[in-house]
Write a protein that holds these residues in place. Structure first.
Motif, PDB file in Angstrom:
ATOM      1  N   UNK D  16      37.786  50.138  38.485  1.00 40.67           N
ATOM      2  CA  UNK D  16      38.376  48.960  39.112  1.00 40.67           C
ATOM      3  C   UNK D  16      38.820  47.924  38.085  1.00 40.67           C
ATOM      4  N   UNK D  17      38.003  47.718  37.059  1.00 36.14           N
ATOM      5  CA  UNK D  17      38.434  46.693  36.096  1.00 36.14           C
ATOM      6  C   UNK D  17      39.574  47.196  35.216  1.00 36.14           C
ATOM      7  N   UNK D  18      39.651  48.522  35.016  1.00 37.70           N
ATOM      8  CA  UNK D  18      40.767  49.066  34.231  1.00 37.70           C
ATOM      9  C   UNK D  18      42.087  48.921  35.008  1.00 37.70           C
ATOM     10  N   UNK D  19      42.041  49.229  36.283  1.00 41.19           N
ATOM     11  CA  UNK D  19      43.241  49.096  37.115  1.00 41.19           C
ATOM     12  C   UNK D  19      43.664  47.632  37.206  1.00 41.19           C
ATOM     13  N   UNK D  20      42.707  46.751  37.379  1.00 37.22           N
ATOM     14  CA  UNK D  20      43.011  45.314  37.436  1.00 37.22           C
ATOM     15  C   UNK D  20      43.667  44.866  36.122  1.00 37.22           C
ATOM     16  N   UNK D  21      43.160  45.371  35.018  1.00 33.92           N
ATOM     17  CA  UNK D  21      43.717  44.993  33.705  1.00 33.92           C
ATOM     18  C   UNK D  21      45.157  45.476  33.542  1.00 33.92           C
ATOM     19  N   UNK D  22      45.454  46.644  34.096  1.00 33.86           N
ATOM     20  CA  UNK D  22      46.831  47.149  33.996  1.00 33.86           C
ATOM     21  C   UNK D  22      47.795  46.217  34.739  1.00 33.86           C
TER      22      UNK D  22
END
Ligand SMILES: [Zn+2]
Ligand SMILES: [Zn+2]
Ligand SMILES: [Zn+2]
Ligand SMILES: [Zn+2]
Lengths: 159, 159, 159, 159
Positions: D16-22
């Protein structure tokens, strides 16, 4: 790659002259930084063959590979329809195009287009009775799955 | 650039056929993303002319300009000695090569090699009596001063 | 370059921390193919410094230089205004950016932006009393004259 | 891709935090030529996330994509070990990295590294009950089969 044996896609005569052209193309590599010669040959839909070699650059980033050299040569002469590519190097095994070249090929070539990866000892292998000369036959689609292409720039955008 | 008028570097007949070749080269531009056609023509030391056009790519980064197309075509056919370059676009003023092309030209061309930047309305300007057709003549050295080249990779290193 | 001596463009404290940052940046070079480390440091208008190193690639063409690494780092964090660049290598003389980097810098930097080419033995030269440490100060405009930039893609076209 | 359902590779919180960062990374795209924003986020082995956006260039060829921006940012800060990548655009479907980026990722990432292609309407899809948010999870190996890498430059050569 499927484990099932592939039948050759090209007619034997086309296959042979395309492979021969890739070896000829390799002669003109300019690779003073890598000392890794590459030759590529594109078979166009009109039967002509366009040869490319890797042309390196002191900046490294300015290097243009054999496959891209062949493509831009062809397109800049008005040829945009291709039926096969052969690539060879100085290494006696099948060496694959880099991702940059796969992307540039993708712009012009059908996903099903055969790509022949030809080991440097092809002639020797054929002479020894290995009919396919050690060639690994793949395709644009196998080399660049889920590819990014011109059509994606046309998709509706909903940020 | 010096304010002092330059005499033309090339013989008139070579200059004219080189400029004509750049316009012909432009016809084969593949520029569906920028719609900015570029044609380039290299005059080789043996008198032959090699033509290039810009070949764009959906990835943008995979784009190869007209000047680089011409260089890799030439080198991949065994030609590495050049005496002049002409470049033209669809813009009626002198448009200069990008830095990437300057770097790739630098690998093979003498720093003094003339580079002719030809406006799209060259023929009209000549017909109107402007003898130079609006061409801006520059050189590799003027386009890439303090250039980085192969010899710098050979320098002794003292970290 | 003019033969007339240049006064330094940056304040001494900014100049010193920018040069120091370029040396620090060089530590993270990934240059297994060229063994030629490069470090770059960009001074942003807000006073921050962004560091880049050269990141090479087996394809050679996929290599990204130190200067471009620094620029894309900055821009991808929202910084697009710059006041100076310093570049250093492992060579004890002033080494210049390649044409690719000059082109990418051109997109974001003023033509007058100072570019400091810092020899690897800068500290030694300063210690020996050479006040400028052997730095060659140039600028985007001096490195990329007649540059091609965004505004040229906007020009009216008359093929 | 296998038709067999994949289990997610990452822990939910990392995913979730990786997708948010993208998505955050996409904000800083500089894409005045394509108007096609891309954001990328790399999850490093140390748990940090490095964000990249596409940074285009008037030369087109000087463009650096979001994925490569993220990689060079990370490597130039000393981070060379990665466990996942997420990429998003303005298009409400899974859009794949270009071949250039696949090649540059290949230099540093394990072939098994998961690559998450995130549609622009991810949040909406999740809100509608589509648990995976329309993400297509692939890997370096699936994106660049038969890849060319550093080890191939080391192979014995027998021209
Ligand atoms: Zn390649
Ligand atoms: Zn160019
Ligand atoms: Zn560079
Ligand atoms: Zn890319």
């Amino acid at each position: 790659m499927s484990a099932i044996a592939k039948t050759w896609t090209l007619e034997v005569s086309d296959r042979e002259r395309l492979i021969k052209a890739a070896f000829e193309a390799r002669e003109f590599a300019y690779c003073k930084y890598s000392n890794f010669r590459v030759g590529a040959a594109l078979l166009a839909a009109d039967g002509s063959i366009i040869k490319g070699a890797n042309i390196e650059n002191a900046s490294y980033g300015g290097t243009i590979c054999a496959e891209r050299t062949a493509i831009v040569k062809a397109v800049s002469e008005g040829t945009r329809a291709f039926v096969a590519l052969a690539v060879t190097t100085d290494v006696p095994s099948a060496i694959s195009p880099c991702g940059i070249c796969r992307q540039v090929l993708r712009e012009f070539c059908a996903l099903t287009m055969p790509v022949l990866l030809v080991p440097s000892n092809y002639d020797k292998l054929v002479a020894e009775g290995k009919a396919d000369g050690g060639v690994l036959e793949t395709s644009i689609d196998e080399l660049l799955p889920h590819s990014f292409g011109p059509e994606h720039l046309e998709l509706p955008r909903k940020p």
